[in-house]
Design an enzyme around this catalytic site. Structure first.
Site, PDB file in Angstrom:
ATOM      1  N   TYR A   1      -2.686  -0.684  10.417  1.00  0.00           N
ATOM      2  CA  TYR A   1      -2.551  -0.930   8.756  1.00  0.00           C
ATOM      3  C   TYR A   1      -1.440  -0.687   8.109  1.00  0.00           C
ATOM      4  O   TYR A   1      -0.945  -1.313   7.440  1.00  0.00           O
ATOM      5  CB  TYR A   1      -3.662   0.006   8.246  1.00  0.00           C
ATOM      6  CG  TYR A   1      -3.893  -0.487   6.590  1.00  0.00           C
ATOM      7  CD1 TYR A   1      -4.360  -1.835   6.263  1.00  0.00           C
ATOM      8  CD2 TYR A   1      -3.517   0.403   5.634  1.00  0.00           C
ATOM      9  CE1 TYR A   1      -4.560  -2.080   5.079  1.00  0.00           C
ATOM     10  CE2 TYR A   1      -3.511   0.094   4.391  1.00  0.00           C
ATOM     11  CZ  TYR A   1      -3.955  -1.250   3.815  1.00  0.00           C
ATOM     12  OH  TYR A   1      -4.322  -1.291   2.297  1.00  0.00           O
TER      13      TYR A   1
ATOM     14  N   SER B   1       0.829  -1.168  -0.218  1.00  0.00           N
ATOM     15  CA  SER B   1       0.045   0.048  -0.030  1.00  0.00           C
ATOM     16  C   SER B   1       0.836   1.285  -0.234  1.00  0.00           C
ATOM     17  O   SER B   1       1.939   1.141   0.194  1.00  0.00           O
ATOM     18  CB  SER B   1      -0.884   0.068   1.216  1.00  0.00           C
ATOM     19  OG  SER B   1      -1.640   1.412   1.529  1.00  0.00           O
TER      20      SER B   1
END
Length: 258
Positions: free
Chosen positions: A155, A142
């Site tokens: 995350y 990501s």
């Protein structure tokens, strides 16, 4: 055919929805036999049916990627009928919150899926790839792996680990003919995004969708198919000189938001 995967077998975790589903469909169209590993049986079997209706071939395996024994058994089962060429570590979960409102249970949950799940998949296929002296691994990281994003503590931590795992595996196995890269998307329009908006902003969903879209300099969210096309290239013979690299696909988010 350019970017052909004909005769190859690809394992795609989380391959039944969102980006994973797009990758499953794209790879099948390019000739791969797709093995979908997904915790959601309905999504997985539905994607297999969709692929078969488009003259592709696919198999579904219900799988919790955090369970090492389960992944090893499934991959062993797959190798009874197919020679595995590609692993896409796509399965992952999200969490919203800074460190103060991230409890230990949240941290464990994200670690088990986003980090351990990637580890489990790679560890299970490496012996097969070493024996063949070839193989491609793509890890879904990501932009949160490399830039600060508000309220994404757990995350970001897990996706940072995915990035560094990619570098480590690429370094350790480059002489075995194994390539390992990762893809780092920005915000992509998936059912998860729609569900997040509906749950948290039920009274102004359209406005929030537009606001989230505008956080990308290009003016919109990414499409799952765009991520799938990048994955296709990286797994094809045309990308045979590429390993140990992170590929942001972010509408300019990292470089143009300064």
């Amino acid at each position: 055919m350019i970017f052909s995967l004909k005769g190859k077998t690809a394992i795609i975790t989380g391959g039944g929805s969102g980006i994973g589903k797009a990758i499953s469909n794209t790879f099948a169209k390019q000739g791969a036999h797709v093995c979908i590993l997904d915790f959601n049986e309905e999504n997985g079997t539905s994607t297999v049916t969709e692929i078969e209706n488009n003259n592709g071939t696919a198999s579904f395996y219900k799988c919790d990627v955090s369970n090492q024994e389960q992944i090893e058994n499934i991959i062993s089962e797959i190798t009874n009928n197919h020679s595995i060429n590609i692993l896409i570590n796509n399965a992952g979960i999200a969490h919203v919150g800074n460190i103060e409102n991230t409890n230990s249970e949240d941290l464990d949950r994200l670690y088990n899926v986003n980090i351990k799940g990637v580890y489990n998949g790679i560890k299970a296929v490496i012996p097969h790839f070493k024996k063949k002296k070839s193989g491609v691994i793509i890890n879904m990281a990501s932009i949160a792996s490399s830039v600060g994003i508000s309220d994404r503590f757990a995350y970001s931590m897990t996706k940072g680990a995915v990035l560094t795992m990619t570098y480590s595996v690429a370094k350790d196995y480059v002489t075995h003919g194994i390539r390992c890269n990762c893809i780092s998307p920005a915000r992509v329009h998936t059912p998860f995004v729609d569900g997040f908006i509906k749950q948290n902003y039920p009274d102004n969903q359209a406005e929030m969708f537009e606001n989230l879209s505008k956080t990308q300099p290009i003016g919109r969210m990414g499409k799952p198919e765009e991520i799938a096309n990048l994955a296709l290239y990286l797994c094809s013979n045309e990308a045979s000189f590429i390993t140990g690299t992170d590929f942001p696909i972010d509408g300019g988010f990292i470089k143009l938001n300064g």
